[in-house]
Design an enzyme around this catalytic site. Sequence first.
Site, short mmCIF file in Angstrom:
data_model
loop_
_atom_site.label_atom_id
_atom_site.label_comp_id
_atom_site.label_asym_id
_atom_site.label_seq_id
_atom_site.Cartn_x
_atom_site.Cartn_y
_atom_site.Cartn_z
N ALA B 10 0.83 -1.20 0.00
CA ALA B 10 0.00 0.00 0.00
C ALA B 10 0.86 1.25 0.00
O ALA B 10 1.92 1.29 0.60
CB ALA B 10 -0.91 0.02 1.22
N CYS B 11 0.37 2.28 -0.72
CA CYS B 11 0.96 3.61 -0.57
C CYS B 11 -0.13 4.63 -0.87
O CYS B 11 -1.29 4.28 -0.97
CB CYS B 11 2.19 3.80 -1.46
SG CYS B 11 1.85 4.10 -3.20
N GLY B 12 0.24 5.87 -1.02
CA GLY B 12 -0.76 6.91 -1.22
C GLY B 12 -1.51 6.78 -2.52
O GLY B 12 -2.67 7.13 -2.62
N THR B 17 5.25 4.79 -5.06
CA THR B 17 6.17 4.11 -4.16
C THR B 17 5.82 2.64 -3.99
O THR B 17 6.70 1.80 -3.82
CB THR B 17 6.21 4.79 -2.78
OG1 THR B 17 4.91 4.78 -2.22
CG2 THR B 17 6.70 6.21 -2.88
N ALA B 43 -3.71 3.33 0.40
CA ALA B 43 -3.89 3.19 1.83
C ALA B 43 -5.37 3.25 2.20
O ALA B 43 -5.81 2.58 3.12
CB ALA B 43 -3.12 4.29 2.56
#
Lengths: 466, 96
Positions: B10-12, B17, B43
């Site tokens: 997970a990332c933004g 990333t 996320a």
Amino acid sequence: MDVFLQSLKSFVDALGPTIMLPIIIFFVALILGAKPGKAFRAGVTIGVAFIGINLVIGLMWTSLSDVAQAIVTNTGIHRDVVDVGWPSAAAIAFGSSVGLWVIPIAILVNLLMLGARLTKTLNVDIWNFWHFAFIGSLVVAATGNLVYGLIAAAIAAALALFLADWTAKAVQHFYGLPGISIPHLTSAPIVPIAIAVDWVIEKIPGLRDIDLDTESIRKKWGVFGEPVVLGLIIGLILGVIGYYNAEQPLVKILSTGMNLAAVMLLLPRMVQILMEGLIPVSEAAREFMQKRASDREIDIGLDSAILIGHPAAIASALVLVPIAILLSVILPGNRVILFADLAVIPFVVAMTAPLMRGNVLRMIIAGTVTLIIGFYIATAMAPLFTSAAVSSGFAIPEGAVQVTSIADGFMWPPALFVGLVKVLGGILGLAVILLLLAVAMYFYKKHTTAWEVAAGAPKPEPEAAA
Amino acid sequence: MNKPKVVLVACGTAIATSTVVAKGIEEAMRERGLSVTTRQCKATEIRSRLSGVDLVVSTTPVPHDLGVPVIQTLAFLTGIGKEDVLNQIEQLLKES
């Protein structure tokens, strides 16, 4: 010689980003020390990503510009600048003549500034070098001069480092990220605006005491965080306004909705491929820079994507999505229809959280102010944005509308560059920007603590207490 | 027994990333002889994407009450401490 250069240039132009970028990326990766096999795969992957992005952008731009034109004819409301999203902006930037050079240029600027102790950030976030190329390609579109564009990209890289240094303490403290800073030109520009907004709010009794509950916002407004649903709904609404009186209205409305839902899901997937292709380059670049940066204490510059999971960032962005849509309708003189970059709003507000102590209401107000300014910036810059897209080889539908995106078409740094270069001419304009940056850096150096506290760093403890 | 372990990254954005992390995990676990598939998400969508997931790796704050192990790390982005995190991931996947 001139003839040779001229024919070389037209050859390069004819090849376009799908062929030129893989070649350049291959050599950049090799020079930075990647293995030939990996460098080759990286280059080809990036070329493939560009072809994919082009396909989806074609779908989006056709659907969006058709419906935008229908809305103009139907209602007389001029919203003919369509938001094609940061994936498009990034593709335009990396596919531009500046984009071919931006990776070595920004690395060089970073290493020089580290050497001269003008920054303490090592920016390993190669992907987000597109912001610098974006500014550069707008300057090229404004002046027709590639050299000005390259210089602008270099100054933009320096500006990002300065903003990262300035906000580093605040970000590290609030988000709990020691040793990290954020040289990101979609996220950092809001900080000065947020400082002003926060100052005004502090003066207003009542308002200054209100905060909102993040968890209940996330439950109530969660749908605005689902890109596919958002794309469908916006597509349907635009479709109804544009086509309610067309032939076979239902078919047109529903297909607009589905097309835009598809874009919301597919465009990020394509960019994921681009990102995948860049990994060998960015890892090689990171090692290259880390080897050459001195071993004194440095912050590592990363993508603001690492901030977005914070509840305050998510909650305020969810509320800002409908606000942004409303603003695009009611702001007089605005010509922008928001679409693809509604998903980027968390990036716009994330860096207000430290100085507003995670107060969601304040973050929403700062975000609203930033967006309002952004609509006018974007409306003004749309012709340049569109011509930069065309010169990067993106096909804009016949007789179409203009394009923009929140990242970074709504941001003041590109507007500052383009505005000054247009008014003062290339050399003087860039010199003034460099001077402004130098002045800001001078005052930051002189009053470091005060600047950092303004950006949201904790106030330093008095000696006795420590 | 040979069913690949599933890592949710997970990332933004689920783009930037998290792609770096997902590719990093896939490559390193292959070298260590572990069969792994990765999925990426934002996320914000993490709770709705949990089914069948053995481990969550995130570059941004996520809840820790998900019922599966969660690692929040920047090591794949900074290169610092990457080996340690990979060891930890290997360990958790072998146990799961």
